[in-house]
Design an enzyme around this catalytic site. Structure first.
Site, PDB file in Angstrom:
ATOM      1  N   GLU A 144      15.756 -26.977  81.299  1.00 61.37           N
ATOM      2  CA  GLU A 144      17.117 -27.490  81.223  1.00 61.37           C
ATOM      3  C   GLU A 144      17.173 -28.748  80.358  1.00 61.37           C
ATOM      4  O   GLU A 144      16.401 -29.692  80.550  1.00 61.37           O
ATOM      5  CB  GLU A 144      17.644 -27.800  82.624  1.00 61.37           C
ATOM      6  CG  GLU A 144      19.094 -28.231  82.638  1.00 61.37           C
ATOM      7  CD  GLU A 144      19.654 -28.374  84.029  1.00 61.37           C
ATOM      8  OE1 GLU A 144      20.893 -28.483  84.149  1.00 61.37           O
ATOM      9  OE2 GLU A 144      18.874 -28.378  85.001  1.00 61.37           O
ATOM     10  N   GLU A 150      18.087 -38.664  83.137  1.00 61.53           N
ATOM     11  CA  GLU A 150      17.347 -37.748  84.005  1.00 61.53           C
ATOM     12  C   GLU A 150      16.052 -37.240  83.378  1.00 61.53           C
ATOM     13  O   GLU A 150      15.250 -36.611  84.061  1.00 61.53           O
ATOM     14  CB  GLU A 150      18.246 -36.576  84.414  1.00 61.53           C
ATOM     15  CG  GLU A 150      19.419 -37.027  85.271  1.00 61.53           C
ATOM     16  CD  GLU A 150      20.314 -35.891  85.717  1.00 61.53           C
ATOM     17  OE1 GLU A 150      19.836 -34.743  85.795  1.00 61.53           O
ATOM     18  OE2 GLU A 150      21.506 -36.147  85.992  1.00 61.53           O
ATOM     19  N   ASP A 177      23.389 -26.877  79.828  1.00 64.92           N
ATOM     20  CA  ASP A 177      24.287 -27.289  80.906  1.00 64.92           C
ATOM     21  C   ASP A 177      25.419 -28.098  80.278  1.00 64.92           C
ATOM     22  O   ASP A 177      25.182 -29.120  79.633  1.00 64.92           O
ATOM     23  CB  ASP A 177      23.503 -28.139  81.916  1.00 64.92           C
ATOM     24  CG  ASP A 177      24.323 -28.564  83.121  1.00 64.92           C
ATOM     25  OD1 ASP A 177      25.483 -28.975  82.936  1.00 64.92           O
ATOM     26  OD2 ASP A 177      23.803 -28.501  84.250  1.00 64.92           O
ATOM     27  N   HIS A 180      25.614 -31.968  80.907  1.00 65.40           N
ATOM     28  CA  HIS A 180      24.690 -32.784  80.122  1.00 65.40           C
ATOM     29  C   HIS A 180      25.034 -32.740  78.637  1.00 65.40           C
ATOM     30  O   HIS A 180      24.925 -33.756  77.937  1.00 65.40           O
ATOM     31  CB  HIS A 180      23.250 -32.310  80.343  1.00 65.40           C
ATOM     32  CG  HIS A 180      22.809 -32.430  81.762  1.00 65.40           C
ATOM     33  ND1 HIS A 180      22.540 -33.638  82.353  1.00 65.40           N
ATOM     34  CD2 HIS A 180      22.595 -31.485  82.718  1.00 65.40           C
ATOM     35  CE1 HIS A 180      22.176 -33.447  83.607  1.00 65.40           C
ATOM     36  NE2 HIS A 180      22.204 -32.147  83.858  1.00 65.40           N
ATOM     37  N   ARG A 209      31.650 -33.450  87.273  1.00 66.86           N
ATOM     38  CA  ARG A 209      31.081 -32.523  88.251  1.00 66.86           C
ATOM     39  C   ARG A 209      32.114 -32.034  89.272  1.00 66.86           C
ATOM     40  O   ARG A 209      31.757 -31.548  90.342  1.00 66.86           O
ATOM     41  CB  ARG A 209      29.880 -33.136  88.972  1.00 66.86           C
ATOM     42  CG  ARG A 209      28.675 -33.407  88.077  1.00 66.86           C
ATOM     43  CD  ARG A 209      27.434 -33.645  88.919  1.00 66.86           C
ATOM     44  NE  ARG A 209      26.253 -33.999  88.153  1.00 66.86           N
ATOM     45  CZ  ARG A 209      25.421 -33.145  87.575  1.00 66.86           C
ATOM     46  NH1 ARG A 209      25.681 -31.850  87.626  1.00 66.86           N
ATOM     47  NH2 ARG A 209      24.343 -33.566  86.931  1.00 66.86           N
ATOM     48  N   GLU A 238      27.878 -25.057  88.498  1.00 68.16           N
ATOM     49  CA  GLU A 238      27.159 -26.097  89.220  1.00 68.16           C
ATOM     50  C   GLU A 238      28.073 -27.295  89.415  1.00 68.16           C
ATOM     51  O   GLU A 238      28.697 -27.778  88.474  1.00 68.16           O
ATOM     52  CB  GLU A 238      25.906 -26.518  88.440  1.00 68.16           C
ATOM     53  CG  GLU A 238      25.068 -27.546  89.181  1.00 68.16           C
ATOM     54  CD  GLU A 238      23.868 -27.998  88.358  1.00 68.16           C
ATOM     55  OE1 GLU A 238      22.744 -27.892  88.856  1.00 68.16           O
ATOM     56  OE2 GLU A 238      24.086 -28.463  87.217  1.00 68.16           O
TER      57      GLU A 238
END
Length: 303
Positions: A144, A150, A177, A180, A209, A238
């Site tokens: 990912e 992160e 993703d 991100h 999110r 997600e």
């Protein structure tokens, strides 16, 4: 089309797993993604039964911690990391999952310096061995691409593509993703084209999110790009809220606000949003332009 289990529950004991499978199925998804952080205690038989009961495919995602970091400069830590990921892969094989994705190439945390060349190389060598192990179990891997807070190994689709190509495993690809991408990329279209030939997995998440369509992610461009390159892999919703997610994961991801409390409503909305977006771009007559200097009649346009 799938959904991360953390939309429904913050724990994955028997009650939590039942909640995740039931919620995912009732919202109209086809796949549930499970956070298999602790393979030794994962309820394999229950997971297999629930997948059959709700007719759902399964995948798994996780992020590594420092003590199981396969990119470490300490050989013992690399070995622990490989053993940990092999144990996860064995669980996935037993439950019939198709993919292991996420930050499986290094520790998921905020770093204080760039990764060293040796750390990157150690991770790639370990990933090559793990890909061989996963291939024997019929499992595909996706690394990912996450933001700078992160991971310090790669943060853009272009960097991730290079990493994957250098590993050189047929069952290893890039995991994009939108959450991100919205932080690190210059847009939502080009990164999909950049990774078209190695794009293995997709997470769909909003910039904050929360509910899809209420933030700043350009989903229109993203879904058009997926259609253009002919992507047919998993597309998984997600989202995280500290009202639902496990406290440890809340701290790791910095989920300090409750953007939603009703996972059922959030999940149903996401299912409709993603399915409608995928259906809409299917109606478009999109053709990848030939590369300069090539004959359009002979150009290979497969992703």
């Amino acid at each position: 089309m799938g959904c991360h289990g953390s939309v429904w529950t913050g724990s994955f004991d028997e009650a939590g797993l039942r909640t995740a499978f039931r919620g995912t199925a009732e919202a109209g998804f086809d796949l549930v993604e499970l956070p298999v952080f602790d393979p030794q205690s994962w309820p394999v038989e229950l997971t297999r039964r629930l997948a059959a009961e709700y007719d759902l495919a399964t995948t798994a995602s996780l992020g590594l911690t420092d003590d199981v970091d396969i990119s470490s400069e300490d050989p013992a830590t690399v070995r622990r990391g490989e053993d940990h990921l092999r144990a996860v892969l064995q669980v996935l094989h037993e439950v019939g999952a198709s993919h292991l994705v996420g930050v499986i190439y290094g520790p998921m945390k905020k770093h204080q310096r760039p990764a060293t060349e040796r750390e990157v190389r150690n991770g790639q060598e370990a990933m090559r061995r793990l890909a061989t192990y996963a291939a024997a179990l019929g499992i595909r891997l996706g690394v990912e691409i996450v933001n700078r807070y992160e991971s310090n190994i790669f943060n853009t689709a272009a960097q991730g593509r290079v990493y994957v190509e250098e590993v050189g495993a047929d069952n290893l690809g890039v995991h994009l993703d939108t959450y991100h991408m919205n932080i690190e990329e210059s847009g939502m279209f080009a990164p999909v084209l950049e990774t078209a030939r190695c794009l293995e997995y997709v997470h769909v998440g909003e910039s904050h999110r929360g509910y899809l369509g209420t933030g700043t992610v350009d989903f229109g461009s993203f879904f058009r790009a997926l259609q253009l390159v002919g992507y047919r892999g998993p597309v998984v919703f997600e989202s995280f809220s500290s009202a639902v997610v496990d406290p440890d994961l809340t701290a790791t991801l910095g989920i300090w606000r409750n953007l939603w409390r009703d996972g059922a409503d959030l999940g149903a909305h996401a299912s409709t949003f993603i399915r409608s977006s995928l259906r809409a771009v299917e109606t478009l007559d999109l053709h990848r332009p030939p590369r300069p200097g090539t004959d359009p009649a002979r150009e290979d346009t497969t992703p």
